[in-house]
Structure formats: C-alpha cells, structure tokens
Design a protein around this motif. Structure first.
Motif, PDB file in Angstrom:
ATOM      1  N   GLU A   1       0.828  -1.214   0.000  1.00 40.03           N
ATOM      2  CA  GLU A   1       0.000   0.000   0.000  1.00 40.03           C
ATOM      3  C   GLU A   1       0.857   1.255   0.000  1.00 40.03           C
ATOM      4  O   GLU A   1       0.691   2.160  -0.826  1.00 40.03           O
ATOM      5  CB  GLU A   1      -0.938   0.019   1.213  1.00 40.03           C
ATOM      6  N   LEU A   2       1.787   1.329   0.933  1.00 42.28           N
ATOM      7  CA  LEU A   2       2.641   2.510   1.042  1.00 42.28           C
ATOM      8  C   LEU A   2       3.656   2.564  -0.090  1.00 42.28           C
ATOM      9  O   LEU A   2       4.000   3.651  -0.567  1.00 42.28           O
ATOM     10  CB  LEU A   2       3.326   2.538   2.402  1.00 42.28           C
ATOM     11  N   ASP A   3       4.143   1.418  -0.527  1.00 45.69           N
ATOM     12  CA  ASP A   3       5.073   1.396  -1.652  1.00 45.69           C
ATOM     13  C   ASP A   3       4.425   1.990  -2.898  1.00 45.69           C
ATOM     14  O   ASP A   3       5.048   2.772  -3.629  1.00 45.69           O
ATOM     15  CB  ASP A   3       5.539  -0.033  -1.943  1.00 45.69           C
ATOM     16  N   ALA A   4       3.172   1.620  -3.162  1.00 43.67           N
ATOM     17  CA  ALA A   4       2.471   2.118  -4.336  1.00 43.67           C
ATOM     18  C   ALA A   4       2.241   3.619  -4.241  1.00 43.67           C
ATOM     19  O   ALA A   4       2.384   4.353  -5.233  1.00 43.67           O
ATOM     20  CB  ALA A   4       1.133   1.386  -4.498  1.00 43.67           C
ATOM     21  N   LEU A   5       1.902   4.110  -3.036  1.00 42.30           N
ATOM     22  CA  LEU A   5       1.682   5.550  -2.867  1.00 42.30           C
ATOM     23  C   LEU A   5       2.980   6.313  -3.057  1.00 42.30           C
ATOM     24  O   LEU A   5       2.996   7.376  -3.697  1.00 42.30           O
ATOM     25  CB  LEU A   5       1.097   5.826  -1.478  1.00 42.30           C
ATOM     26  N   ALA A   6       4.069   5.797  -2.524  1.00 40.76           N
ATOM     27  CA  ALA A   6       5.370   6.454  -2.681  1.00 40.76           C
ATOM     28  C   ALA A   6       5.782   6.490  -4.145  1.00 40.76           C
ATOM     29  O   ALA A   6       6.347   7.494  -4.620  1.00 40.76           O
ATOM     30  CB  ALA A   6       6.425   5.728  -1.849  1.00 40.76           C
ATOM     31  N   ALA A   7       5.504   5.431  -4.890  1.00 43.50           N
ATOM     32  CA  ALA A   7       5.855   5.392  -6.304  1.00 43.50           C
ATOM     33  C   ALA A   7       5.007   6.377  -7.109  1.00 43.50           C
ATOM     34  O   ALA A   7       5.488   6.997  -8.067  1.00 43.50           O
ATOM     35  CB  ALA A   7       5.686   3.980  -6.846  1.00 43.50           C
ATOM     36  N   ALA A   8       3.736   6.532  -6.728  1.00 41.88           N
ATOM     37  CA  ALA A   8       2.840   7.435  -7.450  1.00 41.88           C
ATOM     38  C   ALA A   8       3.176   8.901  -7.207  1.00 41.88           C
ATOM     39  O   ALA A   8       2.940   9.746  -8.081  1.00 41.88           O
ATOM     40  CB  ALA A   8       1.391   7.157  -7.044  1.00 41.88           C
ATOM     41  N   PHE A   9       3.737   9.200  -6.031  1.00 46.91           N
ATOM     42  CA  PHE A   9       4.051  10.587  -5.672  1.00 46.91           C
ATOM     43  C   PHE A   9       5.487  10.666  -5.158  1.00 46.91           C
ATOM     44  O   PHE A   9       5.712  10.773  -3.945  1.00 46.91           O
ATOM     45  CB  PHE A   9       3.078  11.110  -4.614  1.00 46.91           C
ATOM     46  N   PRO A  10       6.470  10.611  -6.061  1.00 46.17           N
ATOM     47  CA  PRO A  10       7.865  10.624  -5.611  1.00 46.17           C
ATOM     48  C   PRO A  10       8.247  11.903  -4.866  1.00 46.17           C
ATOM     49  O   PRO A  10       9.188  11.899  -4.069  1.00 46.17           O
ATOM     50  CB  PRO A  10       8.660  10.470  -6.915  1.00 46.17           C
ATOM     51  N   ARG A  11       7.509  12.990  -5.096  1.00 50.45           N
ATOM     52  CA  ARG A  11       7.786  14.243  -4.387  1.00 50.45           C
ATOM     53  C   ARG A  11       6.853  14.439  -3.205  1.00 50.45           C
ATOM     54  O   ARG A  11       6.879  15.476  -2.560  1.00 50.45           O
ATOM     55  CB  ARG A  11       7.683  15.427  -5.353  1.00 50.45           C
ATOM     56  N   GLY A  12       6.038  13.433  -2.945  1.00 47.95           N
ATOM     57  CA  GLY A  12       5.181  13.463  -1.771  1.00 47.95           C
ATOM     58  C   GLY A  12       3.767  13.920  -2.067  1.00 47.95           C
ATOM     59  O   GLY A  12       3.532  14.724  -2.967  1.00 47.95           O
ATOM     60  N   THR A  13       2.820  13.390  -1.293  1.00 45.93           N
ATOM     61  CA  THR A  13       1.437  13.831  -1.357  1.00 45.93           C
ATOM     62  C   THR A  13       1.049  14.385   0.012  1.00 45.93           C
ATOM     63  O   THR A  13       1.861  14.417   0.937  1.00 45.93           O
ATOM     64  CB  THR A  13       0.507  12.687  -1.773  1.00 45.93           C
ATOM     65  N   HIS A  14      -0.184  14.818   0.136  1.00 45.51           N
ATOM     66  CA  HIS A  14      -0.632  15.460   1.367  1.00 45.51           C
ATOM     67  C   HIS A  14      -0.613  14.474   2.536  1.00 45.51           C
ATOM     68  O   HIS A  14      -0.938  13.291   2.384  1.00 45.51           O
ATOM     69  CB  HIS A  14      -2.048  16.008   1.191  1.00 45.51           C
ATOM     70  N   GLN A  15      -0.273  14.987   3.695  1.00 44.83           N
ATOM     71  CA  GLN A  15      -0.120  14.152   4.881  1.00 44.83           C
ATOM     72  C   GLN A  15      -1.350  13.330   5.218  1.00 44.83           C
ATOM     73  O   GLN A  15      -1.229  12.152   5.570  1.00 44.83           O
ATOM     74  CB  GLN A  15       0.311  15.021   6.069  1.00 44.83           C
ATOM     75  N   PRO A  16      -2.587  13.855   5.147  1.00 48.26           N
ATOM     76  CA  PRO A  16      -3.742  13.003   5.477  1.00 48.26           C
ATOM     77  C   PRO A  16      -3.865  11.782   4.573  1.00 48.26           C
ATOM     78  O   PRO A  16      -4.326  10.727   5.016  1.00 48.26           O
ATOM     79  CB  PRO A  16      -4.934  13.951   5.304  1.00 48.26           C
ATOM     80  N   ILE A  17      -3.453  11.918   3.315  1.00 47.03           N
ATOM     81  CA  ILE A  17      -3.536  10.789   2.391  1.00 47.03           C
ATOM     82  C   ILE A  17      -2.527   9.715   2.797  1.00 47.03           C
ATOM     83  O   ILE A  17      -2.831   8.515   2.777  1.00 47.03           O
ATOM     84  CB  ILE A  17      -3.292  11.262   0.947  1.00 47.03           C
ATOM     85  N   VAL A  18      -1.338  10.149   3.186  1.00 49.17           N
ATOM     86  CA  VAL A  18      -0.337   9.190   3.657  1.00 49.17           C
ATOM     87  C   VAL A  18      -0.805   8.528   4.950  1.00 49.17           C
ATOM     88  O   VAL A  18      -0.689   7.314   5.125  1.00 49.17           O
ATOM     89  CB  VAL A  18       1.027   9.872   3.868  1.00 49.17           C
ATOM     90  N   LEU A  19      -1.351   9.335   5.848  1.00 54.85           N
ATOM     91  CA  LEU A  19      -1.810   8.776   7.127  1.00 54.85           C
ATOM     92  C   LEU A  19      -2.912   7.744   6.903  1.00 54.85           C
ATOM     93  O   LEU A  19      -2.912   6.675   7.518  1.00 54.85           O
ATOM     94  CB  LEU A  19      -2.293   9.886   8.049  1.00 54.85           C
ATOM     95  N   GLY A  20      -3.862   8.055   6.022  1.00 53.56           N
ATOM     96  CA  GLY A  20      -4.932   7.112   5.751  1.00 53.56           C
ATOM     97  C   GLY A  20      -4.423   5.817   5.140  1.00 53.56           C
ATOM     98  O   GLY A  20      -4.888   4.725   5.478  1.00 53.56           O
ATOM     99  N   THR A  21      -3.438   5.938   4.252  1.00 51.00           N
ATOM    100  CA  THR A  21      -2.846   4.748   3.648  1.00 51.00           C
ATOM    101  C   THR A  21      -2.071   3.951   4.687  1.00 51.00           C
ATOM    102  O   THR A  21      -2.111   2.715   4.698  1.00 51.00           O
ATOM    103  CB  THR A  21      -1.928   5.156   2.486  1.00 51.00           C
ATOM    104  N   ALA A  22      -1.377   4.658   5.577  1.00 52.47           N
ATOM    105  CA  ALA A  22      -0.664   3.975   6.667  1.00 52.47           C
ATOM    106  C   ALA A  22      -1.644   3.254   7.580  1.00 52.47           C
ATOM    107  O   ALA A  22      -1.375   2.142   8.049  1.00 52.47           O
ATOM    108  CB  ALA A  22       0.161   4.983   7.461  1.00 52.47           C
ATOM    109  N   ALA A  23      -2.783   3.882   7.836  1.00 52.74           N
ATOM    110  CA  ALA A  23      -3.794   3.231   8.667  1.00 52.74           C
ATOM    111  C   ALA A  23      -4.255   1.925   8.028  1.00 52.74           C
ATOM    112  O   ALA A  23      -4.398   0.903   8.714  1.00 52.74           O
ATOM    113  CB  ALA A  23      -4.977   4.172   8.875  1.00 52.74           C
ATOM    114  N   ARG A  24      -4.484   1.964   6.719  1.00 49.70           N
ATOM    115  CA  ARG A  24      -4.896   0.742   6.029  1.00 49.70           C
ATOM    116  C   ARG A  24      -3.808  -0.326   6.110  1.00 49.70           C
ATOM    117  O   ARG A  24      -4.095  -1.504   6.338  1.00 49.70           O
ATOM    118  CB  ARG A  24      -5.240   1.052   4.570  1.00 49.70           C
ATOM    119  N   ALA A  25      -2.554   0.104   5.938  1.00 45.38           N
ATOM    120  CA  ALA A  25      -1.438  -0.847   6.022  1.00 45.38           C
ATOM    121  C   ALA A  25      -1.323  -1.448   7.420  1.00 45.38           C
ATOM    122  O   ALA A  25      -0.863  -2.587   7.579  1.00 45.38           O
ATOM    123  CB  ALA A  25      -0.135  -0.151   5.636  1.00 45.38           C
TER     124      ALA A  25
END
Length: 220
Positions: free
Chosen positions: A107-131
């Motif tokens: 989950e987090l690997d795919a998000l990191a690959a999609a946004f190499p310069r980073g995305t908004h913190q809530p989106i990362v947090l939500g993905t981390a929650a799912r992971a």
C-alpha cells in the motif's frame, strides 16, 4: 483491527514531523487571538470543525482505498494556501518515511511510487492506517486528534501555558472530536466528490504571512 496500532499512529512521538508545526497557532499567538487556555480552546474548536473535518475525511477516504491521484487533487483544491500545501506535502514525505518503516508493504510502496515528491499528509496517514489494519474511522480519529493536539502543544511552548490547562482543553474537546471523526468517515464512504470542503480562510491568510517571517519557532 489493532487498537495498539492506532495508538502508535496517533502518538505524538511517532516521527512524522508534526512537532515542528503549530497548525496556525504561532501567528494566532502573535496576533493575540490565543492568550490563554480559553483562547486556545476557541482556536482548536474552529480548526477542528473546518480544516480538521476536511483533512480527516481525506484520511478516511485513503484508508478506504480511494484512488490516491483523485485524493491528491481533492486535497489541493481544498488547500488554497500555497504555504499550507507545501507544509502538507512536507509532512506527507516525513510520515511516509516513518510509516514505511513501521508497516512496510504494497500500500505505502504504491503511494510512494505514485508521488515521488510526496502527497498530502492526510492521504499518507490514511494509507498507513490501512497498512496497519485500521479503518477509516481510525484514520479520521488520528487526524482530528492531531488537528487540536498540535496547536495545544505549540501553545505550551509559545505562551508557557500550563500543560495541565492545555491537556484539559483537549479533554473537553473529546466529544466534538468523536463527532467530527464520524462525519468525516461517513463522507468518505460516499466517494471523493462527497468529501467535505470546510475551510478556515484566516488560517490560509496567516499561513502565507507566517511563511515570510525571518524568525519563527515553527515551520507552519
């Protein structure tokens, strides 16, 4: 679902960089809008029901697995301040590093690959929650708590506010935090187009001003 994982993700000691950000409290203190515990409570309540609701819904949507590109565009559209967009992405990059160390996986690997310069913190947090095996309501709760705990911690440092008083502010806001988290999670189930867009224009204005200060204690 692990309640212990929720505690880890919401813990202020989780190395996601939030300690360097005041959530708008630093300019509010300078302008005299936060002078004491009562002022802090008013500030936190306003932030909770506006930007807190919006961010919590984004996190809940990410925890549900909604398309991250759509969520990133939605977050940009709901963050008119360039300074706050930059801060959100910076916090997202830091949270990504911490989350991938804590819960490595696709989950987090795919998000990191999609946004190499980073995305908004809530989106990362939500993905981390799912992971971490958590759900949208958990992700929303993390965000709403962070929304008010960040300014409360900052006020202790900026005003030498009694930390017992600051903690009491958070405790009294707990029922409202539950309400906002539930609203955010409910909206996330309706899809990206249904996500709240509540805003706080004064926070946007003061964030732009704060970004120009030559000397400041917090990054935002």
């Amino acid at each position: 679902m692990s309640r212990a994982a929720l505690l880890v993700l919401a813990d202020g000691r989780f190395p996601a960089g939030g300690h360097a950000h005041s959530g708008g409290a630093e300019p509010a203190v300078r302008e005299g809008r936060i002078r004491d515990a009562a002022g802090l409570a008013d500030f936190c309540r306003g932030r909770l029901h506006t930007t807190g609701l919006t961010s919590a819904a984004l996190a809940a949507a990410a925890a549900l697995g909604h398309d991250s590109t759509e969520l990133d565009r939605a977050a940009d559209a709901r963050t008119p301040s360039p300074a706050l967009r930059g801060a959100a992405r910076k916090l997202g990059r830091q949270m990504m590093r911490a989350a991938r160390a804590a819960w490595p996986g696709p989950e987090l690997d795919a998000l990191a690959a999609a946004f190499p310069r980073g995305t908004h913190q809530p989106i990362v947090l939500g993905t981390a929650a799912r992971a971490a095996g958590l759900g949208p309501y958990d992700a929303a709760h993390c965000i709403v708590y962070e929304t008010v705990s960040g300014p409360a911690t900052a006020a202790v440092r900026l005003l030498s506010l009694d930390p017992f008083q600051a903690t009491a502010v958070l405790a009294r806001l707990a029922p409202e935090m539950d309400e906002v988290a539930a609203r955010a999670a409910g909206a996330a189930h309706e899809g990206v187009d249904a996500l709240p867009a509540a805003s706080a224009p004064l926070l946007d204005i003061t964030a732009e001003q704060h970004a120009t200060w030559p000397v400041r204690l917090f990054a935002s």
